[in-house]
Design an enzyme around this catalytic site. Structure first.
Site, short mmCIF file in Angstrom:
data_model
loop_
_atom_site.label_atom_id
_atom_site.label_comp_id
_atom_site.label_asym_id
_atom_site.label_seq_id
_atom_site.Cartn_x
_atom_site.Cartn_y
_atom_site.Cartn_z
N HIS A 172 -22.66 -68.36 -100.74
CA HIS A 172 -23.21 -67.76 -99.53
C HIS A 172 -23.21 -68.71 -98.32
CE1 HIS A 172 -26.69 -65.00 -97.93
NE2 HIS A 172 -25.69 -65.08 -97.09
N TYR A 188 -31.89 -62.95 -98.86
CA TYR A 188 -32.41 -61.86 -98.04
C TYR A 188 -33.87 -61.55 -98.39
CZ TYR A 188 -27.42 -61.11 -97.15
OH TYR A 188 -26.09 -61.29 -96.82
P1 NAD Z 1 -24.90 -54.55 -89.57
O1 NAD Z 1 -23.91 -54.79 -88.51
O2 NAD Z 1 -24.51 -53.74 -90.73
O3 NAD Z 1 -26.20 -53.97 -88.86
C1 NAD Z 1 -27.37 -53.68 -89.56
C2 NAD Z 1 -28.41 -53.12 -88.60
O4 NAD Z 1 -27.96 -51.85 -88.11
C3 NAD Z 1 -29.75 -52.86 -89.28
O5 NAD Z 1 -30.78 -53.01 -88.32
C4 NAD Z 1 -29.63 -51.39 -89.66
O6 NAD Z 1 -30.91 -50.81 -89.85
C5 NAD Z 1 -28.91 -50.83 -88.45
N1 NAD Z 1 -28.16 -49.59 -88.71
C6 NAD Z 1 -27.43 -49.24 -89.80
N2 NAD Z 1 -26.90 -48.03 -89.66
C7 NAD Z 1 -27.29 -47.58 -88.44
C8 NAD Z 1 -27.05 -46.38 -87.73
N3 NAD Z 1 -26.30 -45.41 -88.23
N4 NAD Z 1 -27.61 -46.25 -86.49
C9 NAD Z 1 -28.37 -47.24 -85.96
N5 NAD Z 1 -28.64 -48.40 -86.59
C10 NAD Z 1 -28.10 -48.57 -87.82
O7 NAD Z 1 -25.39 -56.00 -90.07
P2 NAD Z 1 -25.86 -56.59 -91.47
O8 NAD Z 1 -26.87 -55.75 -92.15
O9 NAD Z 1 -26.18 -58.02 -91.21
O10 NAD Z 1 -24.51 -56.59 -92.33
C11 NAD Z 1 -24.27 -55.68 -93.36
C12 NAD Z 1 -24.41 -56.30 -94.73
O11 NAD Z 1 -23.34 -57.23 -94.96
C13 NAD Z 1 -25.69 -57.11 -94.97
O12 NAD Z 1 -26.76 -56.25 -95.31
C14 NAD Z 1 -25.24 -58.00 -96.08
O13 NAD Z 1 -25.26 -57.29 -97.30
C15 NAD Z 1 -23.80 -58.32 -95.71
N6 NAD Z 1 -23.68 -59.55 -94.89
C16 NAD Z 1 -23.38 -60.72 -95.52
C17 NAD Z 1 -23.29 -61.90 -94.80
C18 NAD Z 1 -22.95 -63.17 -95.51
O14 NAD Z 1 -22.66 -63.17 -96.68
N7 NAD Z 1 -22.97 -64.30 -94.85
C19 NAD Z 1 -23.51 -61.90 -93.43
C20 NAD Z 1 -23.79 -60.70 -92.80
C21 NAD Z 1 -23.86 -59.53 -93.54
#
Ligand code: NAD
Length: 323
Positions: free
Chosen positions: A128, A63
């Site tokens: 990952h 990230y």
């Molecule tokens: P998400 O679905 O959590 O969406 C994140 C987006 O939504 C960001 O733009 C954030 O600023 C916005 N957001 C958050 N809260 C909000 C709110 N209340 N209102 C409006 N917008 C809002 O997607 P993500 O960040 O990709 O997934 C969450 C976490 O999961 C990642 O940060 C990561 O730590 C993990 N993740 C891991 C993998 C993997 O291991 N392959 C893949 C995806 C996500």
């Protein structure tokens, strides 16, 4: 705004003994993955999350090309609380430069991550996005290397992450019980895609803890929409936009509904949402507390589900599509 007196529900993560807050802090936005975030805002977001009862923080060297790990490390240090009061997961095998799941690389990766995070150990180390590597290498080489790191006390538990759900059964069917403690699935338990549900009995039978990431479908289920790089089809993006507009017209917020939807299934230990501001932390915690107090808005949920029906469970290609 979230009340300081009510606390987020804690849920058990498989057989690990860890109790995670039902809302987890996804730190990919701290690597500027969803637009730029200042160091002050990053530190303040983590502080507010911890204050409101979030005890689980997830990052990866991938990230922001290591930026997320560095920012999270600073922010956790700034909390000034005992190490056992929070749970940290990071990952290995996926980097800005590409994928490398070799034993040598993942062992080095752990040391590098610990240095950036300013920690002696992480609670969970995930491989990952394993669909981009060879799943047989994950089984025969990567997981045994992670086991050595576990024995050396560098990580307490081992996980695997990725998008296609078949990768989890492929690996779990080929390793001895207890090799993989947790899986992290993303974009498969949100309003537009609930395909993770069908895998839950299998995962439970294997004693594996379940982390569900991306409840907002990486921005699809937000009023402002997804980032440029989002891999969804135009059809899926349009349907989600229509759902967001429908909510807005009713004076509702699609992100709140989406958070609450993902929290409904208690077999899932934690819902990891990416957050980049104090405001988002407060909104997401408030959504969880409101769900506990008064349940989900069923009327709006059925309207949104009707709009998303034509694209339900639609995903996108990821990796080598094995498994
Ligand atoms: P998400 O679905 O959590 O969406 C994140 C987006 O939504 C960001 O733009 C954030 O600023 C916005 N957001 C958050 N809260 C909000 C709110 N209340 N209102 C409006 N917008 C809002 O997607 P993500 O960040 O990709 O997934 C969450 C976490 O999961 C990642 O940060 C990561 O730590 C993990 N993740 C891991 C993998 C993997 O291991 N392959 C893949 C995806 C996500």
């Amino acid at each position: 705004m979230a009340s300081t007196t009510s606390k987020l529900e804690l849920r058990e993560l498989g057989n690990t003994g860890l109790k995670l807050s039902c809302v987890g802090f996804g730190a990919s936005p701290l690597g500027n993955v969803f637009g730029s975030v200042s160091e002050e805002e990053a530190i303040a977001s983590v502080r507010e999350a911890f204050r409101l009862g979030i005890n689980f923080f997830d990052t990866s060297p991938y990230y922001g090309g290591t930026l997320s790990e560095k920012m999270l490390g600073k922010a956790l240090k700034a909390l000034g609380v005992p190490r056992n009061e929070y749970v940290v997961s990071t990952k290995c095998g996926r980097y800005h430069e590409g994928f490398d799941f070799s034993a040598d690389r993942v062992i080095r990766s752990m040391e590098e991550s610990l240095e950036r995070l300013q920690l002696e150990y992480v609670d969970i180390l995930h491989c990952h996005d394993i669909e981009f590597g060879s799943l047989d290498q994950i089984v025969n080489e990567t997981l045994p290397a992670l086991q050595k790191l576990k024995n050396a006390g560098k990580c307490r538990y081992i996980g695997i992450t990725g998008l296609p759900l078949g990768i989890f059964t492929y690996v779990l069917d080929r390793v001895p019980p207890g090799t993989v403690d947790v899986i992290l699935s993303y974009c498969h338990h949100c309003i537009n895609d609930s395909s993770l549900e069908a895998l839950i009995p299998y995962l439970k039978s294997k004693g594996v803890g379940i982390i569900n990431a991306s409840p907002l479908a990486m921005g699809l289920l937000t009023e402002s929409g997804p980032p440029e790089w989002h891999p969804a089809s135009t059809e899926l993006k349009s349907a989600c936009q229509a759902a967001a507009t429908c909510c807005k017209k009713k004076g509702k917020n699609i992100s709140k509904l989406a958070m609450q939807y993902s929290l409904l299934n208690k077999e899932i230990a934690t819902v990891l949402v990416g957050m980049k501001s104090v405001e988002q932390v407060e909104e997401n915690v408030a959504a969880a507390l409101e769900l506990t107090a008064s349940g989900i808005d069923k009327e709006t949920l059925s309207e949104v589900e009707a709009i998303l029906k034509p694209v339900k469970n639609q995903s996108w290609p990821s990796g080598n599509q094995q498994g």
